[in-house]
Design a protein around this motif. Structure first.
Motif, PDB file in Angstrom:
ATOM      1  N   UNK A   1     -30.106   3.938   5.719  1.00 54.00           N
ATOM      2  CA  UNK A   1     -29.870   4.259   4.207  1.00 54.00           C
ATOM      3  C   UNK A   1     -30.397   6.226   3.665  1.00 54.00           C
ATOM      4  N   UNK A   2     -29.504   6.699   3.799  1.00 53.79           N
ATOM      5  CA  UNK A   2     -29.922   8.319   2.938  1.00 53.79           C
ATOM      6  C   UNK A   2     -30.481   8.348   1.781  1.00 53.79           C
ATOM      7  N   UNK A   3     -30.841   9.508   1.493  1.00 55.48           N
ATOM      8  CA  UNK A   3     -31.283  10.103   0.014  1.00 55.48           C
ATOM      9  C   UNK A   3     -29.609  10.366  -0.918  1.00 55.48           C
ATOM     10  N   UNK A   4     -28.641  10.281  -0.845  1.00 58.33           N
ATOM     11  CA  UNK A   4     -26.894  10.562  -0.877  1.00 58.33           C
ATOM     12  C   UNK A   4     -27.141   8.575  -1.482  1.00 58.33           C
ATOM     13  N   UNK A   5     -27.775   7.459  -1.526  1.00 59.27           N
ATOM     14  CA  UNK A   5     -26.998   6.358  -0.883  1.00 59.27           C
ATOM     15  C   UNK A   5     -25.896   5.751  -0.457  1.00 59.27           C
TER      16      UNK A   5
ATOM     17  N   UNK B   1     -36.962   3.533   0.774  1.00 64.57           N
ATOM     18  CA  UNK B   1     -36.627   4.608   0.792  1.00 64.57           C
ATOM     19  C   UNK B   1     -37.352   5.190  -0.532  1.00 64.57           C
ATOM     20  N   UNK B   2     -37.964   4.397  -1.588  1.00 67.06           N
ATOM     21  CA  UNK B   2     -39.385   5.311  -2.513  1.00 67.06           C
ATOM     22  C   UNK B   2     -40.156   6.084  -1.199  1.00 67.06           C
ATOM     23  N   UNK B   3     -39.829   5.448   0.001  1.00 70.60           N
ATOM     24  CA  UNK B   3     -41.424   6.307   0.269  1.00 70.60           C
ATOM     25  C   UNK B   3     -40.515   7.875   1.156  1.00 70.60           C
TER      26      UNK B   3
ATOM     27  N   UNK C   1     -34.871  12.522   3.855  1.00 68.85           N
ATOM     28  CA  UNK C   1     -33.360  11.925   4.553  1.00 68.85           C
ATOM     29  C   UNK C   1     -33.168  11.462   4.359  1.00 68.85           C
ATOM     30  N   UNK C   2     -34.027  10.502   5.058  1.00 64.15           N
ATOM     31  CA  UNK C   2     -33.622   8.906   4.587  1.00 64.15           C
ATOM     32  C   UNK C   2     -34.703   7.555   5.045  1.00 64.15           C
TER      33      UNK C   2
END
Length: 304
Positions: free
Chosen positions: A43-47, A206-208, A269-270
């Protein structure tokens, strides 16, 4: 980066490989899990979501839960936590009793069993219903209110958890457990029994990778300072006495569990989770570690 192409290649490379290692048997319910389960989710930071295999099937996250309880304890008691638990790698098995003797009842870090029991005690002291508080935290960071304890696994752990009973009583003898040991153990066995899929774990972690904030949200669940410390502890202590090997091979902060799951983050990143039940002699998923090594090799970047 075409993460789905990378994951497809990893799946293909391991398609005909029978995982080495053995499924955890000291918790009877875990011994029933088929050894050929294999899934991965990024799961990347672009969703964006990328996955293969059994990535949507829930399994017992076991010690991965220690990252969540640590995060919750850091939120409610702050730096006072470090008066009762250290931040150093253990270099010993996750359930070592002799190390507690040498360290006068102060666990080396929050990711070994002794340290997680102290963290559990902190949460039992702070919350009227710590089990509900932990689930509420997970529901908030994942947006999925169906995540729950597997009570059958929790009962199985309680029935066979002799070493954890010994450990929490030993901690109590040093004054490092404040509550009734049965209450602490009940919470601890339940936290380890939480059932989540690779997809849900990647979303939770993803919060980390994102300064303590859920994607598409302005709500800060953890501060940047707290996330830095949690990730540092995952890097140095997330795999017990195999943390150095994971850093060497994979190069990401991560946490394993004897249910066969591993979750790792590449900050900014992810988050990625992988599940394969057979464990190596150190208690970590053999195929999971190999798959994550391929991920950072094929993408060409880790945190180093």
């Amino acid at each position: 980066m075409d993460y789905q192409k990378v994951l497809n290649q990893i799946q293909q490379e391991f398609a005909d490989i029978h995982p080495s290692g053995k499924v955890a048997s000291y918790i009877p319910e875990l011994a029933k899990v088929p050894s050929d389960k294999f899934g991965m989710h990024l799961y990347d930071l672009e969703g964006n979501n990328y996955n293969f295999g059994d990535s949507n099937e829930r399994f017992s996250i076991q010690s991965i839960s220690k990252v969540f309880t640590l995060a919750l304890a850091m939120k409610v008691v702050g730096d006072d936590l470090w008066n009762r638990v250290g931040v150093e790698p253990s270099g010993d098995p996750f359930n070592s009793l002799s190390q507690l003797e040498n360290d006068s009842g102060i666990p080396r870090n929050p990711y070994i069993n002794a340290g997680a029991l102290v963290v559990a005690d902190v949460l039992v002291s702070y919350f009227t219903n710590p089990k509900a508080a932990l689930l509420a935290f997970l529901h908030e960071i994942t947006g999925d209110s169906s995540i729950d304890f597997d009570t059958t696994v929790a009962a199985s752990e309680q029935a066979e958890g002799y070493r954890n009973y010994a450990m929490v009583n030993y901690l109590k003898s040093f004054g490092n457990i404040e509550n009734d040991v049965e209450k602490v153990l009940d919470f601890y066995f339940h936290q380890c029994s939480i059932a989540m899929s690779c997809r849900e774990l990647a979303q939770a972690f993803i919060i980390f990778a994102n300064h303590g904030t859920v994607l598409d949200s302005d709500r800060e669940f953890l501060t940047g300072r707290q996330v830095k410390r949690i990730n540092a502890l995952m890097q140095t202590c997330g795999f017990y006495d195999e943390a150095g090997e994971f850093s060497f091979e994979v190069g990401l902060p991560g946490k394993s569990g004897v249910g066969g799951g591993i979750v790792a983050v590449n900050p900014y990143h992810y988050a990625v989770a992988v599940w394969s039940p057979p464990l190596n002699p150190k208690g970590n998923s053999a195929l999971g570690m190999a798959a994550l090594e391929r991920l950072t090799t094929l993408t060409g970047f880790s945190i180093f």
